[in-house]
Design a protein around this motif. Structure first.
Motif, PDB file in Angstrom:
ATOM      1  N   ALA A 226       0.821  -1.210   0.000  1.00  0.00           N
ATOM      2  CA  ALA A 226       0.000   0.000   0.000  1.00  0.00           C
ATOM      3  C   ALA A 226       0.854   1.259   0.000  1.00  0.00           C
ATOM      4  O   ALA A 226       0.405   2.317  -0.430  1.00  0.00           O
ATOM      5  CB  ALA A 226      -0.925  -0.002   1.223  1.00  0.00           C
ATOM      6  N   GLU A 227       2.075   1.141   0.508  1.00  0.00           N
ATOM      7  CA  GLU A 227       2.986   2.283   0.566  1.00  0.00           C
ATOM      8  C   GLU A 227       4.336   1.838   0.013  1.00  0.00           C
ATOM      9  O   GLU A 227       5.280   1.595   0.766  1.00  0.00           O
ATOM     10  CB  GLU A 227       3.115   2.799   1.999  1.00  0.00           C
ATOM     11  CG  GLU A 227       1.811   3.336   2.572  1.00  0.00           C
ATOM     12  CD  GLU A 227       1.919   3.767   4.021  1.00  0.00           C
ATOM     13  OE1 GLU A 227       3.016   3.638   4.604  1.00  0.00           O
ATOM     14  OE2 GLU A 227       0.910   4.214   4.590  1.00  0.00           O
ATOM     15  N   SER A 228       4.422   1.697  -1.308  1.00  0.00           N
ATOM     16  CA  SER A 228       5.643   1.210  -1.924  1.00  0.00           C
ATOM     17  C   SER A 228       6.780   2.188  -1.684  1.00  0.00           C
ATOM     18  O   SER A 228       6.553   3.397  -1.540  1.00  0.00           O
ATOM     19  CB  SER A 228       5.436   0.993  -3.425  1.00  0.00           C
ATOM     20  OG  SER A 228       5.091   2.211  -4.063  1.00  0.00           O
ATOM     21  N   PRO A 229       8.025   1.705  -1.626  1.00  0.00           N
ATOM     22  CA  PRO A 229       9.162   2.578  -1.311  1.00  0.00           C
ATOM     23  C   PRO A 229       9.283   3.739  -2.287  1.00  0.00           C
ATOM     24  O   PRO A 229       9.156   3.561  -3.500  1.00  0.00           O
ATOM     25  CB  PRO A 229      10.366   1.635  -1.430  1.00  0.00           C
ATOM     26  CG  PRO A 229       9.803   0.272  -1.204  1.00  0.00           C
ATOM     27  CD  PRO A 229       8.429   0.303  -1.792  1.00  0.00           C
ATOM     28  N   ASN A 230       9.521   4.934  -1.753  1.00  0.00           N
ATOM     29  CA  ASN A 230       9.743   6.062  -2.646  1.00  0.00           C
ATOM     30  C   ASN A 230      11.150   5.967  -3.244  1.00  0.00           C
ATOM     31  O   ASN A 230      12.021   5.286  -2.691  1.00  0.00           O
ATOM     32  CB  ASN A 230       9.500   7.388  -1.918  1.00  0.00           C
ATOM     33  CG  ASN A 230      10.580   7.727  -0.911  1.00  0.00           C
ATOM     34  OD1 ASN A 230      11.724   8.001  -1.281  1.00  0.00           O
ATOM     35  ND2 ASN A 230      10.224   7.705   0.372  1.00  0.00           N
ATOM     36  N   PRO A 231      11.407   6.617  -4.374  1.00  0.00           N
ATOM     37  CA  PRO A 231      12.667   6.415  -5.112  1.00  0.00           C
ATOM     38  C   PRO A 231      13.925   6.901  -4.401  1.00  0.00           C
ATOM     39  O   PRO A 231      15.027   6.550  -4.814  1.00  0.00           O
ATOM     40  CB  PRO A 231      12.446   7.223  -6.395  1.00  0.00           C
ATOM     41  CG  PRO A 231      10.975   7.403  -6.518  1.00  0.00           C
ATOM     42  CD  PRO A 231      10.472   7.476  -5.121  1.00  0.00           C
ATOM     43  N   ILE A 232      13.766   7.695  -3.332  1.00  0.00           N
ATOM     44  CA  ILE A 232      14.946   8.238  -2.665  1.00  0.00           C
ATOM     45  C   ILE A 232      15.539   7.257  -1.654  1.00  0.00           C
ATOM     46  O   ILE A 232      16.725   7.325  -1.331  1.00  0.00           O
ATOM     47  CB  ILE A 232      14.596   9.576  -1.987  1.00  0.00           C
ATOM     48  CG1 ILE A 232      14.003  10.543  -3.015  1.00  0.00           C
ATOM     49  CG2 ILE A 232      15.811  10.219  -1.335  1.00  0.00           C
ATOM     50  CD1 ILE A 232      13.410  11.791  -2.419  1.00  0.00           C
ATOM     51  N   VAL A 233      14.740   6.338  -1.172  1.00  0.00           N
ATOM     52  CA  VAL A 233      15.223   5.358  -0.191  1.00  0.00           C
ATOM     53  C   VAL A 233      16.440   4.624  -0.748  1.00  0.00           C
ATOM     54  O   VAL A 233      16.393   4.049  -1.838  1.00  0.00           O
ATOM     55  CB  VAL A 233      14.113   4.345   0.154  1.00  0.00           C
ATOM     56  CG1 VAL A 233      14.665   3.200   0.999  1.00  0.00           C
ATOM     57  CG2 VAL A 233      12.965   5.026   0.872  1.00  0.00           C
ATOM     58  N   ASN A 234      17.539   4.660   0.006  1.00  0.00           N
ATOM     59  CA  ASN A 234      18.724   3.908  -0.435  1.00  0.00           C
ATOM     60  C   ASN A 234      19.127   2.805   0.531  1.00  0.00           C
ATOM     61  O   ASN A 234      20.086   2.065   0.287  1.00  0.00           O
ATOM     62  CB  ASN A 234      19.907   4.849  -0.711  1.00  0.00           C
ATOM     63  CG  ASN A 234      20.353   5.641   0.503  1.00  0.00           C
ATOM     64  OD1 ASN A 234      19.911   5.387   1.618  1.00  0.00           O
ATOM     65  ND2 ASN A 234      21.221   6.604   0.287  1.00  0.00           N
ATOM     66  N   GLU A 235      18.392   2.686   1.637  1.00  0.00           N
ATOM     67  CA  GLU A 235      18.567   1.567   2.560  1.00  0.00           C
ATOM     68  C   GLU A 235      17.173   1.130   2.996  1.00  0.00           C
ATOM     69  O   GLU A 235      16.484   1.858   3.706  1.00  0.00           O
ATOM     70  CB  GLU A 235      19.408   1.961   3.772  1.00  0.00           C
ATOM     71  CG  GLU A 235      20.835   2.378   3.435  1.00  0.00           C
ATOM     72  CD  GLU A 235      21.643   2.709   4.678  1.00  0.00           C
ATOM     73  OE1 GLU A 235      21.672   1.879   5.613  1.00  0.00           O
ATOM     74  OE2 GLU A 235      22.233   3.808   4.719  1.00  0.00           O
TER      75      GLU A 235
END
Length: 457
Positions: A226-235
């Motif tokens: 429902a809340e897929s990772p946003n593109p900035i997440v690097n860990e």
């Protein structure tokens, strides 16, 4: 009628430190039976491949990509992923986006590790509070997010995935001020208030020529779709359930900023305040700021009233409300980190994991959001505030499940809304708070909201 989305077939090779898996781990990841891990792997990898999705329906991606599949393949030199009918948006000129590939293997890493080393390992008794904390530590260590020899600098940001434009811009402004002060960001990894601080911090980190910046996303299987990772997440770290996810936030982070949100944000607030109100944590410094733009001042006024009513006036001593002042938020957090550092040195506690924080079992044991469990919540002010906060947290957790988690949504469809009962004054305050969330469109990103709960007021 919507067109069929473009898909691709691809082989993806290891990134993000995952090189090998045991044959048993590979077998379980490929196992589509009830006890196997393939369905969990499929749902979580599809969430990563559809990063940036504008829906909070956990079933939407699987409906849109019904033929998607992922298989973990063992090979002499390690492992690879075979993707079938994968979303084309995750690829550029036939090659998978590097950040997406890294997060894919973070999914494989955490699902495999939790299954083999935590859930099916006799070394952990997950009914024991100490073992639960040790399990949280081991998952974070295996994900390589624990960093020694680094002063306290990790800010956890909580807030809604469904927020207005002004609130989103404000989260970026706060993130920018945090980044200028060389602070790293940890969020629930999704959109809205989870993305904004990271986006603002990236600009500030670039201005300061700071490298090796950390944008940590902590999620769990029930909510990642429902809340897929946003593109900035690097860990990326996938904890096994919401309770271990929340414990990971408070053990890993050095302070928390809360932006406007809905029931999920209220759940997080009550979880943290319930812990901080425990008598054994009275002297533990933990900077906590509630903040938003001027347009959101009424939101935190209402949160503040609800907390004071239910948990007592003294609860307000554990948080600081800042309206429309990103710089003050960042400087307050920075000052708080100095107190955290001094306390950790005096108590000989680690900077990278808050071992000394006392967390009771009611905040650690997974809460099953069933109709029976929701009805049994004891929402009365006849016991200590930190104990009442645990049941209030569970009430909001159940509403989150009914709103955006597949299991909870199915339960509502089959048996109707959850029934929540308690002390009349608390029920009236809870009803007022939830009604305001609905009126402000804080329950869903799109579409009309149909309540998954009914309060006995």
């Amino acid at each position: 009628m919507s067109s069929t989305p473009a898909t691709v077939n691809a082989r993806v090779f290891p990134r993000a430190g995952l090189d090998i898996l045991s044959r048993q781990e590979v077998s379980r990841l490929r196992d589509a039976s009830r006890g196997g891990l393939h369905d969990l792997l499929r749902r979580c990898t599809l969430a990563v491949l559809t990063s940036g999705s504008a829906t909070d329906d956990p079933r939407a991606a699987l409906i849109r990509y019904p033929d998607f599949d992922v298989q973990v393949q063992q090979q002499d030199r390690g492992v690879k992923l075979e993707l079938s009918n994968a979303p084309a948006e995750a690829f550029v000129d036939g090659r998978i986006i590097v950040g997406v590939a890294e997060l894919l293997f973070a999914v494989v890493r955490d699902i495999a590790y939790v299954s083999s080393e935590i859930q099916n390992n006799g070394d952990f008794d997950l009914s024991n509070p100490e073992d639960i904390t040790n399990a949280v530590f081991e998952i974070l260590r295996n994900a390589r997010v624990l960093r020694s020899h680094v002063d306290p600098n990790l800010v956890v940001c909580w807030g809604g995935h469904s927020i207005g434009r002004a609130e989103y811009i404000y989260t970026k402004d706060v993130g920018y001020q945090l980044g200028l002060r060389a602070l790293d960001i940890c969020t629930g990894c999704g959109p809205g208030a989870m993305k904004g601080p990271m986006k603002g911090a990236t600009i500030a980190h670039a201005k300061q020529r700071r490298r090796a910046n950390r944008y940590i996303g902590i999620t769990e299987p029930g909510i990642i779709a429902a809340e897929s990772p946003n593109p900035i997440v690097n860990e990326l770290v996938i904890m096994p359930d919401i309770e271990k996810r929340l414990e990971a936030f408070v053990r890993l982070g050095h302070g928390i900023i809360v932006f406007p949100g809905g029931v999920g944000t209220a759940e997080e607030i009550l979880y943290l305040l319930g812990i901080l109100l425990h008598p054994q944590n009275a002297d533990v410094p933990f900077p906590l700021v509630f903040t938003g733009p001027r347009e959101s001042a009424a939101y935190f006024d209402q949160i503040d009233r609800f907390l004071r009513l239910t948990l007592g006036e003294s609860v307000a001593e554990r948080y600081h409300i800042v309206v429309d002042d990103p710089r003050e938020v960042a400087t307050h957090m920075q000052r708080g980190f100095e107190k955290v550092k001094s306390h950790r040195l005096d108590s000989k506690d680690a900077f990278f994991f808050n071992w000394s924080l006392k967390i009771e079992p009611e905040y650690q044991h997974p809460f099953g959001p069933t109709h029976e469990n929701m009805r049994k919540l004891h929402l009365y002010r006849d016991r200590p505030a930190h104990v009442l906060a645990a049941d209030l947290r569970r009430a909001f957790s159940g509403i989150v499940a009914g709103n955006v988690k597949e299991e909870g949504m199915q339960a509502i469809e089959q048996h109707g809304p959850f029934i929540i009962d308690g002390e009349p004054e608390i029920m009236r305050a809870l009803d007022e708070l939830l009604q305001s969330f609905v009126a402000q469109n804080r329950m869903k990103m799109s579409g009309d909201y149909k309540p998954c709960y009914r309060l006995l007021t």
